[in-house]
Design a protein around this motif. Structure first.
Motif, PDB file in Angstrom:
ATOM      1  N   ARG A   1      37.140  31.075  43.134  1.00  0.00           N
ATOM      2  CA  ARG A   1      37.155  32.399  43.742  1.00  0.00           C
ATOM      3  C   ARG A   1      37.711  33.408  42.743  1.00  0.00           C
ATOM      4  O   ARG A   1      38.473  33.063  41.843  1.00  0.00           O
ATOM      5  CB  ARG A   1      37.994  32.407  45.019  1.00  0.00           C
ATOM      6  CG  ARG A   1      39.445  32.005  44.812  1.00  0.00           C
ATOM      7  CD  ARG A   1      40.201  31.968  46.141  1.00  0.00           C
ATOM      8  NE  ARG A   1      41.595  31.607  45.936  1.00  0.00           N
ATOM      9  CZ  ARG A   1      42.052  30.360  45.979  1.00  0.00           C
ATOM     10  NH1 ARG A   1      41.217  29.353  46.214  1.00  0.00           N
ATOM     11  NH2 ARG A   1      43.336  30.103  45.791  1.00  0.00           N
ATOM     12  N   ILE A   2      37.302  34.646  42.913  1.00  0.00           N
ATOM     13  CA  ILE A   2      37.812  35.736  42.081  1.00  0.00           C
ATOM     14  C   ILE A   2      38.237  36.876  43.013  1.00  0.00           C
ATOM     15  O   ILE A   2      37.705  37.013  44.113  1.00  0.00           O
ATOM     16  CB  ILE A   2      36.774  36.209  41.030  1.00  0.00           C
ATOM     17  CG1 ILE A   2      35.424  36.544  41.693  1.00  0.00           C
ATOM     18  CG2 ILE A   2      36.542  35.126  39.976  1.00  0.00           C
ATOM     19  CD1 ILE A   2      35.227  37.999  41.954  1.00  0.00           C
TER      20      ILE A   2
ATOM     21  N   ASN B   1      34.840  49.972  45.769  1.00  0.00           N
ATOM     22  CA  ASN B   1      34.528  50.354  47.149  1.00  0.00           C
ATOM     23  C   ASN B   1      34.824  49.259  48.164  1.00  0.00           C
ATOM     24  O   ASN B   1      35.016  49.540  49.341  1.00  0.00           O
ATOM     25  CB  ASN B   1      33.045  50.764  47.242  1.00  0.00           C
ATOM     26  CG  ASN B   1      32.774  52.086  46.553  1.00  0.00           C
ATOM     27  OD1 ASN B   1      33.291  53.134  46.945  1.00  0.00           O
ATOM     28  ND2 ASN B   1      31.973  52.051  45.498  1.00  0.00           N
ATOM     29  N   ASN B   2      34.876  48.001  47.706  1.00  0.00           N
ATOM     30  CA  ASN B   2      35.113  46.901  48.638  1.00  0.00           C
ATOM     31  C   ASN B   2      36.034  45.866  47.999  1.00  0.00           C
ATOM     32  O   ASN B   2      35.594  44.760  47.647  1.00  0.00           O
ATOM     33  CB  ASN B   2      33.782  46.259  49.042  1.00  0.00           C
ATOM     34  CG  ASN B   2      33.959  45.131  50.036  1.00  0.00           C
ATOM     35  OD1 ASN B   2      34.893  45.140  50.840  1.00  0.00           O
ATOM     36  ND2 ASN B   2      33.086  44.141  49.971  1.00  0.00           N
ATOM     37  N   PRO B   3      37.318  46.194  47.818  1.00  0.00           N
ATOM     38  CA  PRO B   3      38.234  45.217  47.208  1.00  0.00           C
ATOM     39  C   PRO B   3      38.387  43.991  48.099  1.00  0.00           C
ATOM     40  O   PRO B   3      38.549  44.105  49.312  1.00  0.00           O
ATOM     41  CB  PRO B   3      39.546  45.998  47.102  1.00  0.00           C
ATOM     42  CG  PRO B   3      39.447  47.079  48.126  1.00  0.00           C
ATOM     43  CD  PRO B   3      38.000  47.441  48.213  1.00  0.00           C
TER      44      PRO B   3
ATOM     45  N   GLU C   1      28.873  41.276  37.676  1.00  0.00           N
ATOM     46  CA  GLU C   1      28.509  40.731  38.983  1.00  0.00           C
ATOM     47  C   GLU C   1      29.680  40.833  39.955  1.00  0.00           C
ATOM     48  O   GLU C   1      29.494  41.146  41.142  1.00  0.00           O
ATOM     49  CB  GLU C   1      28.071  39.274  38.840  1.00  0.00           C
ATOM     50  CG  GLU C   1      26.749  39.111  38.104  1.00  0.00           C
ATOM     51  CD  GLU C   1      26.435  37.657  37.795  1.00  0.00           C
ATOM     52  OE1 GLU C   1      25.246  37.291  37.813  1.00  0.00           O
ATOM     53  OE2 GLU C   1      27.386  36.893  37.528  1.00  0.00           O
ATOM     54  N   ALA C   2      30.892  40.583  39.460  1.00  0.00           N
ATOM     55  CA  ALA C   2      32.079  40.676  40.323  1.00  0.00           C
ATOM     56  C   ALA C   2      32.283  42.104  40.811  1.00  0.00           C
ATOM     57  O   ALA C   2      32.580  42.340  41.986  1.00  0.00           O
ATOM     58  CB  ALA C   2      33.309  40.193  39.559  1.00  0.00           C
ATOM     59  N   LEU C   3      32.108  43.073  39.915  1.00  0.00           N
ATOM     60  CA  LEU C   3      32.241  44.477  40.315  1.00  0.00           C
ATOM     61  C   LEU C   3      31.152  44.862  41.302  1.00  0.00           C
ATOM     62  O   LEU C   3      31.384  45.644  42.230  1.00  0.00           O
ATOM     63  CB  LEU C   3      32.187  45.384  39.082  1.00  0.00           C
ATOM     64  CG  LEU C   3      33.346  45.242  38.088  1.00  0.00           C
ATOM     65  CD1 LEU C   3      33.087  46.090  36.846  1.00  0.00           C
ATOM     66  CD2 LEU C   3      34.667  45.626  38.733  1.00  0.00           C
TER      67      LEU C   3
ATOM     68  N   ALA D   1      32.026  43.749  44.702  1.00  0.00           N
ATOM     69  CA  ALA D   1      33.073  44.603  45.265  1.00  0.00           C
ATOM     70  C   ALA D   1      32.575  46.019  45.548  1.00  0.00           C
ATOM     71  O   ALA D   1      33.379  46.922  45.799  1.00  0.00           O
ATOM     72  CB  ALA D   1      34.269  44.654  44.320  1.00  0.00           C
ATOM     73  N   GLY D   2      31.273  46.226  45.501  1.00  0.00           N
ATOM     74  CA  GLY D   2      30.716  47.532  45.837  1.00  0.00           C
ATOM     75  C   GLY D   2      30.729  48.540  44.713  1.00  0.00           C
ATOM     76  O   GLY D   2      30.565  49.743  44.943  1.00  0.00           O
TER      77      GLY D   2
END
Length: 255
Positions: free
Chosen positions: A139-140, A147-149, A163-165, A168-169
């Motif tokens: 998990r990260i 926008n979606n932490p 991809e991770a960013l 997170a929107g």
């Protein structure tokens, strides 16, 4: 007239102090437009097994009895009193305790390497074993100006920073593209690296492809702290007051 000039000067000072500098919001803005860029991937993209990882391991053989022999209910209660998911916990020395085989050291291996390692040990007990292994705790976490932490579970065990960013929107307008922190803990050490997604050089960074339990923090721009400052919330009232006083002074002096 002097009074009016003073008010005008104060107004300009306040206006200039509230203006934030222009920032580059374009990813990889150092690339020349309308060109194709091809690069060899040199960064290590495969995660390595670490201490405290939780692994799912299943064994399949031609014998039903052998399958039962290597099958174990590995749901355990951890030190905090919570049930862990079915899996094998890697201890601080990098070992798992596998049925029949005993301790097997997997620390520092990729999933593929770990599967080969376990197959070689199982060959002493059964013929042609098939080992399937995967992370249960990959998990990260992405926090800060996105926008979606949130914390995200990664099923395919491979993800890069972009991809991770995206999960997170994406960054908000206040997020510093040139100053993204990647926090990583590995082998008892914590490293913090600053990443600049305006620069294509991050594609070759060893931190571009994320590892299990990485934390990404997007720092806010100074303009956000100014906007949410208690003093700045009074700014419209101050400006309105100065404007009203200037108008009244002009009307008074013109008489």
């Amino acid at each position: 007239m002097r009074l009016i000039n003073v008010f005008c000067a104060l107004f300009l000072i306040i206006l200039s102090s509230s203006c934030a500098p222009r920032r580059n919001l374009v990813y990889f803005s150092d690339m020349v437009s309308k060109t194709t860029d091809s690069q060899v991937i040199t960064a290590d993209t495969e995660p390595k097994i670490q201490s405290n990882d939780l692994l799912s391991i299943t064994i399949n053989t031609l014998s039903t009895e052998s399958n039962l022999m290597f099958s174990v209910n590995s749901n355990n209660i951890n030190k905090n009193g919570y049930f862990e998911k079915e899996g094998y916990r890697v201890d601080k020395e990098g070992n798992i305790n596998f049925p029949v085989v005993g301790k097997v050291n997997l620390k520092g291996l990729t999933i593929e390497q770990a599967q080969h390692n376990l197959v070689s040990k199982l060959n002493h007990y059964v013929k042609n074993p098939i080992v399937n292994m995967q992370f249960l705790n990959f998990r990260i976490t992405v926090i800060g100006e996105v926008n979606n932490p949130a914390t995200f579970n990664i099923p395919n065990e491979q993800i890069n920073l972009l991809e991770a960013l995206g999960m997170a929107g994406d960054l908000t307008a206040y997020g510093k593209r040139e100053n993204i922190l990647v926090i990583r803990e590995m082998d008892g050490k914590r490293s913090i690296v600053r990443m600049n997604i305006n620069n294509r050089d991050i594609l070759n960074s060893p931190y571009f492809y994320l590892k299990q339990n990485d934390v990404i923090y997007v720092e806010p721009d100074k303009s956000k702290s100014i906007e949410y400052s208690p003093n700045n919330r009074l700014m419209p009232l101050v400006v309105a007051t100065i404007s009203a006083v200037a108008v009244l002074s002009t009307a008074f002096l013109s008489k």
